[in-house]
Design an enzyme around this catalytic site. Structure first.
Site, PDB file in Angstrom:
ATOM      1  N   HIS A   4       0.844  -1.202   0.000  1.00 49.05           N
ATOM      2  CA  HIS A   4       0.000   0.000   0.000  1.00 49.05           C
ATOM      3  C   HIS A   4       0.884   1.258   0.000  1.00 49.05           C
ATOM      4  O   HIS A   4       0.628   2.202  -0.747  1.00 49.05           O
ATOM      5  CB  HIS A   4      -0.872   0.056   1.262  1.00 49.05           C
ATOM      6  N   LYS A  64     -17.008  -7.302   4.406  1.00 50.39           N
ATOM      7  CA  LYS A  64     -16.303  -8.251   5.270  1.00 50.39           C
ATOM      8  C   LYS A  64     -16.049  -7.570   6.619  1.00 50.39           C
ATOM      9  O   LYS A  64     -15.943  -6.344   6.685  1.00 50.39           O
ATOM     10  CB  LYS A  64     -14.991  -8.759   4.670  1.00 50.39           C
ATOM     11  N   ARG A  94      -1.456  -6.074  -8.624  1.00 48.73           N
ATOM     12  CA  ARG A  94      -0.408  -7.009  -8.215  1.00 48.73           C
ATOM     13  C   ARG A  94      -0.151  -8.074  -9.272  1.00 48.73           C
ATOM     14  O   ARG A  94       0.956  -8.471  -9.518  1.00 48.73           O
ATOM     15  CB  ARG A  94      -0.791  -7.693  -6.899  1.00 48.73           C
ATOM     16  N   SER A 111      -2.946  -7.743   2.748  1.00 52.86           N
ATOM     17  CA  SER A 111      -3.246  -7.605   4.181  1.00 52.86           C
ATOM     18  C   SER A 111      -3.626  -8.963   4.767  1.00 52.86           C
ATOM     19  O   SER A 111      -3.239  -9.289   5.895  1.00 52.86           O
ATOM     20  CB  SER A 111      -4.405  -6.628   4.388  1.00 52.86           C
TER      21      SER A 111
HETATM   22  P1  ADP Z   1      -6.008  -6.103  -0.033  1.00 55.98           P
HETATM   23  O1  ADP Z   1      -6.379  -6.637  -1.386  1.00 55.98           O
HETATM   24  O2  ADP Z   1      -4.626  -6.475   0.401  1.00 55.98           O
HETATM   25  O3  ADP Z   1      -7.069  -6.289   1.045  1.00 55.98           O
HETATM   26  P2  ADP Z   1      -6.791  -3.335  -0.130  1.00 55.98           P
HETATM   27  O4  ADP Z   1      -8.215  -3.487  -0.442  1.00 55.98           O
HETATM   28  O5  ADP Z   1      -6.463  -2.742   1.189  1.00 55.98           O
HETATM   29  O6  ADP Z   1      -5.893  -4.611  -0.275  1.00 55.98           O
HETATM   30  O7  ADP Z   1      -6.055  -2.550  -1.295  1.00 55.98           O
HETATM   31  C1  ADP Z   1      -6.073  -1.174  -1.508  1.00 55.98           C
HETATM   32  C2  ADP Z   1      -5.338  -0.858  -2.783  1.00 55.98           C
HETATM   33  O8  ADP Z   1      -3.965  -1.207  -2.641  1.00 55.98           O
HETATM   34  C3  ADP Z   1      -5.820  -1.640  -4.004  1.00 55.98           C
HETATM   35  O9  ADP Z   1      -5.677  -0.798  -5.130  1.00 55.98           O
HETATM   36  C4  ADP Z   1      -4.849  -2.787  -4.105  1.00 55.98           C
HETATM   37  O10 ADP Z   1      -4.750  -3.265  -5.413  1.00 55.98           O
HETATM   38  C5  ADP Z   1      -3.572  -2.084  -3.680  1.00 55.98           C
HETATM   39  N1  ADP Z   1      -2.617  -3.010  -3.141  1.00 55.98           N
HETATM   40  C6  ADP Z   1      -2.774  -3.845  -2.098  1.00 55.98           C
HETATM   41  N2  ADP Z   1      -1.653  -4.553  -1.872  1.00 55.98           N
HETATM   42  C7  ADP Z   1      -0.755  -4.152  -2.822  1.00 55.98           C
HETATM   43  C8  ADP Z   1       0.588  -4.523  -3.154  1.00 55.98           C
HETATM   44  N3  ADP Z   1       1.244  -5.458  -2.471  1.00 55.98           N
HETATM   45  N4  ADP Z   1       1.193  -3.895  -4.179  1.00 55.98           N
HETATM   46  C9  ADP Z   1       0.525  -2.961  -4.878  1.00 55.98           C
HETATM   47  N5  ADP Z   1      -0.743  -2.581  -4.646  1.00 55.98           N
HETATM   48  C10 ADP Z   1      -1.378  -3.163  -3.625  1.00 55.98           C
END
Ligand code: ADP
Length: 166
Positions: free
Chosen positions: A18, A42, A91, A129
């Protein structure tokens, strides 16, 4: 004209993946709003307030980043808050289907709203996460996965949750 973008997500909890996307967005645009999704369908492990605090601490060196939470339709939030584009991290191909569908839906709901995809950094493209929570729950070392300044708080919370303290 100044450009404001939004990085929406669960951030349950914030990871180095993030941080990479938000930092790169902050280098490209005038202002970045990091929005913690309240109603994602969730039940989160970290409360909205905790997720905001962990993000604020991790990002306090970036002066053009603001942390907030939102509930409801992202397209409406962006219209109401003068946000020009959504920035998302990709990703792997597995992220693409869902993100592509979301981007088109958001554009239909708010035609002036663009979605910009940044490719994940090679060093953090495997990170999520949920993976951080799982590794930590099993007693694994998560120091390579989360910002150092919030590492101990994340570990403590997950351990307490596992032992039923909170
Ligand atoms: P997760 O899928 O881990 O629950 P979130 O919903 O918190 O993630 O993701 C928020 C944003 O951050 C999304 O655009 C997601 O694609 C991006 N993101 C999450 N993890 C990564 C990562 N390791 N590298 C790049 N972008 C990420």
């Amino acid at each position: 004209m100044k450009k404001t973008v939004i990085c929406p997500g669960s951030f349950d909890p914030v990871t180095l993946g993030h941080l990479d996307i938000i930092t790169r967005a902050a280098n490209m645009f005038d202002k970045v709003v990091v929005a913690v999704l309240v109603n994602s369908g969730k039940t989160p492990s970290f409360s909205t307030q905790e997720r905001i605090e962990l993000l604020s601490e991790s990002l306090n060196n970036l002066k053009n980043v603001e942390i907030t939470s939102f509930d409801g339709l992202l397209a409406d939030y962006c219209r109401e808050h003068g946000i020009d584009a959504i920035v998302k991290g990709l990703r792997a191909v597995s992220d693409f289907d869902y993100e592509f569908q979301m981007a088109i839906t958001n554009k239909k709901l708010n035609p002036s709203l663009e979605t910009i995809f940044l490719t994940a950094d090679a060093d953090s493209m495997y990170l999520s996460s949920s993976m951080v929570r799982e590794v930590c729950k099993m007693g694994g070392d998560i120091s390579n996965f989360v910002p150092a300044c919030v590492h101990d708080r994340i570990v403590e919370k997950i351990k307490n949750k596992k032992t039923g303290v909170i």
